[in-house]
Design an enzyme around this catalytic site. Structure first.
Site, PDB file in Angstrom:
ATOM      1  N   HIS A 172       0.805  -1.220   0.000  1.00 31.41           N
ATOM      2  CA  HIS A 172       0.000   0.000   0.000  1.00 31.41           C
ATOM      3  C   HIS A 172       0.842   1.276   0.000  1.00 31.41           C
ATOM      4  CE1 HIS A 172      -3.682   2.132   0.190  1.00 31.41           C
ATOM      5  NE2 HIS A 172      -4.343   1.350   0.998  1.00 31.41           N
ATOM      6  N   ASP A 392     -11.264 -10.017 -17.220  1.00 30.79           N
ATOM      7  CA  ASP A 392     -11.495 -11.318 -17.860  1.00 30.79           C
ATOM      8  C   ASP A 392     -10.143 -11.869 -18.313  1.00 30.79           C
ATOM      9  OD1 ASP A 392     -12.124 -13.435 -19.532  1.00 30.79           O
ATOM     10  OD2 ASP A 392     -13.799 -12.416 -20.501  1.00 30.79           O
TER      11      ASP A 392
END
Length: 452
Positions: A172, A392
């Site tokens: 992060h 996808d």
């Protein structure tokens, strides 16, 4: 449910950028917003896919994994900092540390193949998120400072009986949620060999610094013990709640009807956040002048002047914090509560952001999870605007999104787009068991929420 519920690691390797000359030889300096994250956990989010049928002769798991590794290697050409590690230069005389990303240090991004003898239904059907989901992610309980010795990015592909879970653990300090999902989006596009990638999507690596500062930002510490802590959450129940497009539309309409004089429309997420604030305040049995807080992560990119592009790579977030007494939240309307939240968000102007970071420069600090949230508060992170379900990898669209152990505490709420699209929103809510039980029987909340 299957008898075996332990994730088994089959193999692991490390992935470097496909083009070695894409790696920066210079230190990659990070901004105040990045440094503030050193003691928080890695971002851990992942997507669950249906595994192609065993009768599908074109699908082979080993071939799929090799294609994922190859596309990841090509994606790291654009996201090359993920192949490095953190590095610190200490100045004992000044009692400061200069932390940067060394893009040449380390072995690269870790890639893990694991298996689990469970089904998609075993993961999605229980009332609460199963504990085993935490094992779908690497860097369990790691804090971002651990990126000095651990990979800054780790991908774990867990093969289920009838599904495939791809979980990413991302440091992060290096990136926020917007950058995180931009990485996913570009990776999945490269995997499908859609080329070339639009220039507007490619990460912009020039870090933002408050006016007159940067790029070498030091913090007034020389030893990790001075600014790193390892938070352990108390026992929590974690549950996914689904709000259909119809539910979010009703909430939005109701909130706006109750604040007709406002100049700016209440958004669906603000109305839903107001509902959650009210419902959890009731579930905690708060009342009177007890102070309550609702904080929302806000993307600063478009709030700055000049604005940063959405493809800005790094942390460009701050917390919009709204406060009220329990009685104010419970006795006023949904619209009133939503307006309090909206006001907190609107106050994050360029002037306010510059002021916040200039104050940080004068007195640098690192977020400590254990003190970041206050009693009787809720913190709403992530965003339903992130494109999660557009990822996808050649096996169809995801069927669900889930997260790991990272950055969870009582009152943590994580927002996702709903899997059925349109304006639906999924919320992952973390609460102590007794408070969750009360929330599950809250009439106002349950009238609009369904299990996700």
């Amino acid at each position: 449910m299957a008898n075996s519920s332990a994730v088994k690691h089959i193999s692991e390797c490390f992935i470097k950028p496909k083009l070695v000359d894409s790696i920066s030889k210079q230190p990659y300096y990070v901004s105040p917003g990045d440094l503030a994250m050193l003691s928080a956990h890695y971002i851990q989010k992942g997507l669950l896919f249906t595994k192609p049928s065993v009768t599908d002769e074109e699908f082979d798991i080993e071939t799929f994994l090799e294609k994922l590794k190859d596309s990841l290697s090509r994606t790291l050409v654009y996201f090359y900092p993920f192949a490095g590690q953190l590095a610190t230069q200490i100045d004992e005389d000044q009692h400061t540390s200069l932390i940067s990303i060394d893009c040449e240090k380390g072995s690269g991004a870790r890639f893990i193949h694991a298996t689990l003898d469970m089904t998609i239904e075993d993961i999605l059907s229980p009332t609460d998120v199963p504990e085993v989901v935490k094992s779908f992610f690497d860097h369990h309980k790691a804090v971002n400072h651990d990126g000095h010795t651990r990979p800054l990015l780790s991908v774990q592909v867990t093969e289920l009986v009838d599904g495939i879970f791809i979980g990413c653990s991302m440091n992060h300090v290096v990136a926020d949620g917007t950058s995180y999902w931009n990485f996913w989006n570009i990776w999945s596009e490269i995997h499908r060999q859609h080329s070339p990638i639009s220039e507007s999507k490619l990460p912009i690596h020039k870090r933002w610094f408050p006016e007159g500062h940067g790029p070498r930002i030091t913090i007034p510490f020389t030893h990790p013990d001075e600014y790193i802590s390892r938070y352990e959450a108390p026992p929590l129940r974690e549950k996914m709640f689904h709000f259909s497009s119809e539910s979010t539309s009703k909430l939005k309409a109701k909130a706006n009807m109750q604040v007709k004089e406002t100049n700016k429309e209440i958004s669906s997420l603000q109305a839903l956040s107001a509902l959650v604030w009210r419902s959890i305040t009731r579930a905690r049995h708060l009342g009177g002048d007890q102070k309550t807080l609702c904080s929302m992560d806000a993307n600063l990119r478009q709030r700055l002047d000049p604005p940063l592009p959405q493809s800005y790579f790094g942390n460009s977030i701050w917390v919009a914090k709204a406060a009220a007494t329990a009685d104010e939240v419970l006795e006023h309307s949904l619209g009133w509560t939503a307006e309090v939240l909206q006001k907190a968000v609107l106050e994050l102007t360029d002037k306010r952001v510059q002021s916040v970071f200039n104050a940080w420069m004068k007195s640098p600090f690192v977020y400590q999870i254990g003190t970041f949230f206050e009693p009787n508060s809720i913190v709403i992170g992530s965003s339903p605007r992130f494109d999660m379900y557009g990822n996808d990898f050649g096996i169809g669209k995801p069927v669900a999104a889930r997260s790991g152990n990272a950055n969870k505490f009582p009152g943590k709420v994580t927002a996702y787009p709903g899997s059925d699209g349109e304006r639906s929103i999924d919320l992952e809510i973390c609460l102590p068991p007794d408070v969750m039980s009360s929330l599950e029987s809250d009439k106002e909340f349950i009238a609009l929420a369904t299990r996700s």
